[in-house]
Write a protein that holds these residues in place. Structure first.
Motif, short mmCIF file in Angstrom:
data_model
loop_
_atom_site.label_atom_id
_atom_site.label_comp_id
_atom_site.label_asym_id
_atom_site.label_seq_id
_atom_site.Cartn_x
_atom_site.Cartn_y
_atom_site.Cartn_z
N HIS A 182 -15.01 -14.28 -33.03
CA HIS A 182 -14.93 -15.76 -32.72
C HIS A 182 -13.46 -16.02 -32.11
CE1 HIS A 182 -16.14 -20.19 -32.89
NE2 HIS A 182 -15.17 -20.23 -32.25
N HIS A 204 -11.14 -17.74 -28.43
CA HIS A 204 -11.03 -18.48 -27.46
C HIS A 204 -9.93 -17.85 -26.42
CE1 HIS A 204 -13.81 -21.66 -28.67
NE2 HIS A 204 -13.10 -21.56 -29.83
N ASP A 208 -11.38 -17.70 -34.41
CA ASP A 208 -11.21 -19.00 -33.91
C ASP A 208 -9.88 -19.37 -33.33
OD1 ASP A 208 -12.22 -21.56 -32.72
OD2 ASP A 208 -12.14 -22.45 -34.48
N HIS A 252 -16.94 -20.40 -38.10
CA HIS A 252 -15.74 -21.19 -38.79
C HIS A 252 -16.51 -21.93 -40.06
CE1 HIS A 252 -17.02 -23.91 -35.70
NE2 HIS A 252 -16.37 -23.25 -34.69
N MET A 282 -15.47 -16.72 -26.49
CA MET A 282 -16.21 -18.21 -26.52
C MET A 282 -16.28 -18.63 -25.18
SD MET A 282 -17.74 -18.94 -29.37
CE MET A 282 -17.84 -17.33 -30.38
N LYS A 296 -23.86 -19.43 -27.62
CA LYS A 296 -23.27 -20.44 -28.43
C LYS A 296 -23.88 -21.96 -28.21
CE LYS A 296 -20.02 -21.81 -31.12
NZ LYS A 296 -18.32 -21.71 -30.98
ZN ZN Z 1 -13.97 -21.83 -31.74
#
Ligand code: ZN
Ligand code: NCD
Length: 347
Positions: A14, A16, A248, A175, A40, A100
């Motif tokens: 996960h 970004h 994340d 998450h 993502m 997603k």
């Molecule tokens: Zn995220």
């Protein structure tokens, strides 16, 4: 007492990475540690087609540091109008490793997300059929629900009906932050897994307010109570294959963090593996680290573990670094919780 550990190179399920200058600035930190990452799709505009995903994948490949073999695994941003047929065609050419689900309005760049889960049932049906995993941001969007209950309420209102209707659909509860979430995943079968972040292993909601309100401890889902953190930690070190690492890591320029209406997201890529290792060490669970970081997630996504290893050492003194990177005329601050970092990656 262990002071050094070598594990199969981890994957980040996960991440970004953003785009443009920000992508170039942050990518080296993930590429140094992780073999692959599930990227993502919440760009503006979001990554909704196979073509957009392929173009984004190429931009990531082009931004890799010299000699890096880091492999981006692309995701599709689910909208009310995603076509099941287009998704099947995209899956056939392996354009996406997951789809997603951002409930519209739930988090950063989620405005194009799903407004009503029923609208995407035909897409979920197709995904169940072909075995394409649904990655979910598990929070409801309802101003009447307490912010610390958004994940628990999501289970009741969204996950339970979806699981009932599509029992074979592979779902990743992203998450995970709450005891309710952990208990729910334990109650399910192998089609329901969860990622856990470094920051949710470390933070409680106290950290948001320690020494004054601190936007650098703010992400969504928001960190919760000590009891919740305990449940998340236990799940991470359990050796249960349904729980694996997704950082994340979500960079934002300081100007967007240090203002009223601070952006949600914590840039943890540089310190992510060090802190995860540190938590496992503190919980006397270093023997469970490799499964969590490098094996279970790959297995769920149908991939072999990476062919190389990484080594971490426990320093006598806290790890020193700049704790920020520069990009676009601003800085992005690196995740630095109240706990000094002792575990350090060695090249
Ligand atoms: Zn995220
Ligand atoms: C993420 C971001 O900034 O893109 N923010 C966050 O707080 N985690 C989006 C997300 O994963 O919710």
């Amino acid at each position: 007492m262990s002071t050094q550990i070598t594990i199969i190179r981890p994957d980040d399920f996960h991440l970004h990475l953003r785009d443009g200058e920000m992508l170039s600035a942050v990518l080296p930190y993930s590429a140094r540690i992780y073999g692959r990452a599930l990227v993502m799709p919440n760009l503006i505009p979001p990554v909704t087609t196979a073509e957009q995903a392929e173009n984004y994948r190429r931009r990531i490949i082009d931004a890799r540091p010299e000699g890096s073999h880091f492999e981006p695994l692309m995701t599709c941003y689910l909208t009310d109008s995603t076509s099941p047929e287009a998704l099947k065609a995209a899956y056939a050419v392996q354009a996406f490793h997951a789809v997603k689900l951002f409930p519209a309005g739930a988090t950063t760049n989620s405005a194009s997300g799903v407004t009503n889960i029923r609208k995407v049932y035909p897409v979920l049906e197709a995904m169940q059929e072909i075995g394409l995993p649904l990655s979910v941001h598990g929070e409801v969007v309802d101003p009447e629900v307490d912010i610390f209950d958004l994940e628990a309420v999501f289970i009741e209102r969204i996950l339970k009906p979806v699981r009932k209707t599509f029992p074979e659909l592979k779902i990743v509860f992203e998450h995970l932050t709450s005891k309710e979430g952990v208990d729910y995943v334990y109650d399910q079968d192998e089609n329901m897994v969860a990622t856990i972040t470094p920051h949710h292993l470390l933070l409680t909601r106290n950290d948001l307010f320690k020494g004054g309100m601190n936007p650098y401890m703010y992400c969504l889902p928001v960190a919760k109570t000590f009891k919740d953190r305990e449940a998340v930690r236990k799940a991470a070190i359990s050796g249960d294959e349904r729980f694996f690492l997704g950082t994340d890591s979500a960079p934002h320029p300081a100007a967007n963090k240090e203002k009223a209406g601070a952006a949600a997201g914590i840039f943890n890529a540089p310190t992510s593996l060090g802190y995860v290792t540190q938590v496992f060490d503190e919980l006397s669970a270093l023997d469970k680290l490799e499964g969590f970081t490098s094996i279970y997630g790959a297995r769920f996504y149908g991939l072999s573990p990476n062919g190389s290893t990484v080594t971490l050492v426990k320093r006598d003194e806290p790890v020193e670094m700049d704790w920020q990177i520069e990009t676009g005329g601003d800085v992005v601050k690196i995740f630095k919780p109240d706990t000094p970092l002792f575990w350090d990656l060695v090249d």
